[in-house]
Design a protein around this motif. Structure first.
Motif, PDB file in Angstrom:
ATOM      1  N   MET A   1      -9.070  -1.454 -24.623  1.00 41.63           N
ATOM      2  CA  MET A   1      -9.377  -0.179 -24.000  1.00 41.63           C
ATOM      3  C   MET A   1     -10.365   0.574 -24.873  1.00 41.63           C
ATOM      4  N   THR A   2     -11.392   1.024 -24.248  1.00 42.56           N
ATOM      5  CA  THR A   2     -12.366   1.823 -24.975  1.00 42.56           C
ATOM      6  C   THR A   2     -12.441   3.208 -24.337  1.00 42.56           C
ATOM      7  N   PRO A   3     -12.869   4.213 -25.096  1.00 46.18           N
ATOM      8  CA  PRO A   3     -12.984   5.555 -24.516  1.00 46.18           C
ATOM      9  C   PRO A   3     -14.053   5.619 -23.429  1.00 46.18           C
ATOM     10  N   HIS A   4     -14.881   4.587 -23.358  1.00 49.08           N
ATOM     11  CA  HIS A   4     -15.994   4.594 -22.398  1.00 49.08           C
ATOM     12  C   HIS A   4     -15.714   3.683 -21.209  1.00 49.08           C
ATOM     13  N   GLU A   5     -14.452   3.481 -20.901  1.00 47.29           N
ATOM     14  CA  GLU A   5     -14.087   2.558 -19.832  1.00 47.29           C
ATOM     15  C   GLU A   5     -13.577   3.307 -18.608  1.00 47.29           C
ATOM     16  N   LYS A   6     -13.983   2.845 -17.440  1.00 51.20           N
ATOM     17  CA  LYS A   6     -13.499   3.404 -16.187  1.00 51.20           C
ATOM     18  C   LYS A   6     -12.082   2.894 -15.933  1.00 51.20           C
ATOM     19  N   LEU A   7     -11.198   3.797 -15.552  1.00 48.45           N
ATOM     20  CA  LEU A   7      -9.815   3.445 -15.223  1.00 48.45           C
ATOM     21  C   LEU A   7      -9.643   3.554 -13.714  1.00 48.45           C
ATOM     22  N   ILE A   8      -9.045   2.532 -13.102  1.00 48.79           N
ATOM     23  CA  ILE A   8      -8.882   2.510 -11.646  1.00 48.79           C
ATOM     24  C   ILE A   8      -7.399   2.322 -11.333  1.00 48.79           C
ATOM     25  N   PHE A   9      -6.757   3.410 -10.927  1.00 48.85           N
ATOM     26  CA  PHE A   9      -5.330   3.389 -10.613  1.00 48.85           C
ATOM     27  C   PHE A   9      -5.178   3.060  -9.126  1.00 48.85           C
ATOM     28  N   VAL A  10      -4.378   2.029  -8.832  1.00 53.94           N
ATOM     29  CA  VAL A  10      -4.316   1.488  -7.478  1.00 53.94           C
ATOM     30  C   VAL A  10      -2.874   1.425  -7.001  1.00 53.94           C
ATOM     31  N   ASP A  11      -2.659   1.794  -5.746  1.00 52.15           N
ATOM     32  CA  ASP A  11      -1.364   1.582  -5.115  1.00 52.15           C
ATOM     33  C   ASP A  11      -1.584   1.185  -3.666  1.00 52.15           C
ATOM     34  N   LEU A  12      -0.726   0.300  -3.195  1.00 58.83           N
ATOM     35  CA  LEU A  12      -0.770  -0.166  -1.808  1.00 58.83           C
ATOM     36  C   LEU A  12       0.556   0.099  -1.138  1.00 58.83           C
ATOM     37  N   GLU A  13       0.507   0.288   0.165  1.00 60.72           N
ATOM     38  CA  GLU A  13       1.694   0.173   1.006  1.00 60.72           C
ATOM     39  C   GLU A  13       1.463  -1.042   1.893  1.00 60.72           C
ATOM     40  N   THR A  14       2.535  -1.754   2.179  1.00 61.93           N
ATOM     41  CA  THR A  14       2.425  -3.015   2.926  1.00 61.93           C
ATOM     42  C   THR A  14       3.542  -3.111   3.967  1.00 61.93           C
ATOM     43  N   THR A  15       3.464  -4.131   4.807  1.00 65.43           N
ATOM     44  CA  THR A  15       4.499  -4.342   5.818  1.00 65.43           C
ATOM     45  C   THR A  15       5.738  -5.007   5.228  1.00 65.43           C
ATOM     46  N   GLY A  16       5.668  -5.422   3.978  1.00 66.22           N
ATOM     47  CA  GLY A  16       6.787  -6.077   3.302  1.00 66.22           C
ATOM     48  C   GLY A  16       6.328  -6.638   1.974  1.00 66.22           C
ATOM     49  N   ALA A  17       7.150  -7.496   1.359  1.00 67.73           N
ATOM     50  CA  ALA A  17       6.855  -7.984   0.009  1.00 67.73           C
ATOM     51  C   ALA A  17       6.333  -9.409  -0.036  1.00 67.73           C
ATOM     52  N   ASN A  18       6.138 -10.045   1.122  1.00 65.30           N
ATOM     53  CA  ASN A  18       5.694 -11.430   1.155  1.00 65.30           C
ATOM     54  C   ASN A  18       4.166 -11.499   1.205  1.00 65.30           C
ATOM     55  N   LEU A  19       3.574 -12.052   0.143  1.00 68.11           N
ATOM     56  CA  LEU A  19       2.110 -12.096   0.041  1.00 68.11           C
ATOM     57  C   LEU A  19       1.448 -12.893   1.157  1.00 68.11           C
ATOM     58  N   VAL A  20       2.138 -13.878   1.673  1.00 68.13           N
ATOM     59  CA  VAL A  20       1.550 -14.741   2.698  1.00 68.13           C
ATOM     60  C   VAL A  20       1.681 -14.130   4.089  1.00 68.13           C
ATOM     61  N   ASN A  21       2.857 -13.599   4.396  1.00 67.42           N
ATOM     62  CA  ASN A  21       3.125 -13.146   5.761  1.00 67.42           C
ATOM     63  C   ASN A  21       2.899 -11.655   5.992  1.00 67.42           C
ATOM     64  N   ASP A  22       3.039 -10.849   4.962  1.00 67.72           N
ATOM     65  CA  ASP A  22       2.900  -9.406   5.131  1.00 67.72           C
ATOM     66  C   ASP A  22       1.467  -8.965   4.876  1.00 67.72           C
ATOM     67  N   ARG A  23       1.162  -7.735   5.293  1.00 64.99           N
ATOM     68  CA  ARG A  23      -0.204  -7.224   5.198  1.00 64.99           C
ATOM     69  C   ARG A  23      -0.213  -5.786   4.659  1.00 64.99           C
ATOM     70  N   ILE A  24      -1.363  -5.367   4.188  1.00 65.51           N
ATOM     71  CA  ILE A  24      -1.565  -4.024   3.650  1.00 65.51           C
ATOM     72  C   ILE A  24      -1.639  -3.018   4.800  1.00 65.51           C
ATOM     73  N   THR A  25      -0.989  -1.859   4.621  1.00 64.99           N
ATOM     74  CA  THR A  25      -1.066  -0.783   5.611  1.00 64.99           C
ATOM     75  C   THR A  25      -1.794   0.459   5.067  1.00 64.99           C
ATOM     76  N   GLU A  26      -1.838   0.598   3.734  1.00 58.43           N
ATOM     77  CA  GLU A  26      -2.505   1.760   3.143  1.00 58.43           C
ATOM     78  C   GLU A  26      -2.959   1.405   1.732  1.00 58.43           C
ATOM     79  N   ILE A  27      -4.152   1.900   1.371  1.00 58.19           N
ATOM     80  CA  ILE A  27      -4.702   1.701   0.030  1.00 58.19           C
ATOM     81  C   ILE A  27      -4.997   3.073  -0.561  1.00 58.19           C
TER      82      ILE A  27
END
Length: 195
Positions: free
Chosen positions: A1-27
């Motif tokens: 980590m450097t003081p000159h680095e961009k930080l990107i905080f990310v959260d998703l909402e999804t239809t469930g917890a299965n990466l294969v079958n579920d999909r993203i609903t909000e970013i």
């Protein structure tokens, strides 16, 4: 980590917890430039399938709210641009990064961001604490949630957490811990949520 680095905080909402079958609903994305400029961005995503009642109850996101939203394929270029040139930070990063990785792959794109998991960061900095889910961190660090289980509000909580940790943990310890955690190998998918 450097003081000159961009930080990107990310959260998703999804239809469930299965990466294969579920999909993203909000970013939700909170990007913090090295100069302190903050940019918040969020969007609903049409998952192309019904949202289970339990998930609707948890997130407050209904089928009606996403039915006119763009599909991820339409948003892929915009999301990729917002994730470039910074450190991808998420709570249980395997979950959020994994969902985005799969969504990008389905749309013919790749996601290759260096990432940091705030669950692992909390465990490393506070090993005596037993719980590191987001609700526990809200209580422990007196964070102020605007809404829980909504993408932008939870991404904002991670930015709050980052600032709190910077205030209470000596810089050398914090910086070294971040460096150690971000050097760990890329994801081994799949994963489940701890949020």
């Amino acid at each position: 980590m450097t003081p000159h680095e961009k930080l990107i905080f990310v959260d998703l909402e999804t239809t469930g917890a299965n990466l294969v079958n579920d999909r993203i609903t909000e970013i939700g994305i909170v990007a913090v430039d090295p100069d302190g400029c903050i940019e918040r961005w969020s969007t609903f995503v049409n998952p192309g399938r019904p949202i289970p009642e339990f998930i609707q109850g948890l997130t407050g996101i209904s089928d009606e709210m996403v039915e006119t939203a763009p599909a991820f394929e339409t948003l892929a270029d915009t999301v990729r641009a917002r994730l470039q040139d910074g450190l991808f930070i998420a709570h249980n990063a395997r979950f959020d990064y994994g969902f985005l990785h799969h969504a990008f792959a389905r749309s013919g794109h790749a996601l290759n961001s260096e990432m940091l998991c705030t669950v692992k960061l909390s465990r490393a900095l506070f090993p005596a604490e037993k719980k590191h889910n987001l609700d526990s961190l809200i209580a422990r660090h007196e964070l102020i949630p605007e809404a829980r289980h909504r993408a932008l509000a939870d991404a904002d909580l991670l930015w709050q957490l980052w600032r709190k940790l910077n205030a209470v943990v000596p810089y050398e310890v914090f910086s070294k811990t971040v460096q150690t955690l971000r050097q760990q190998p890329k994801l081994s998918l799949p994963a489940t949520a701890e949020s």
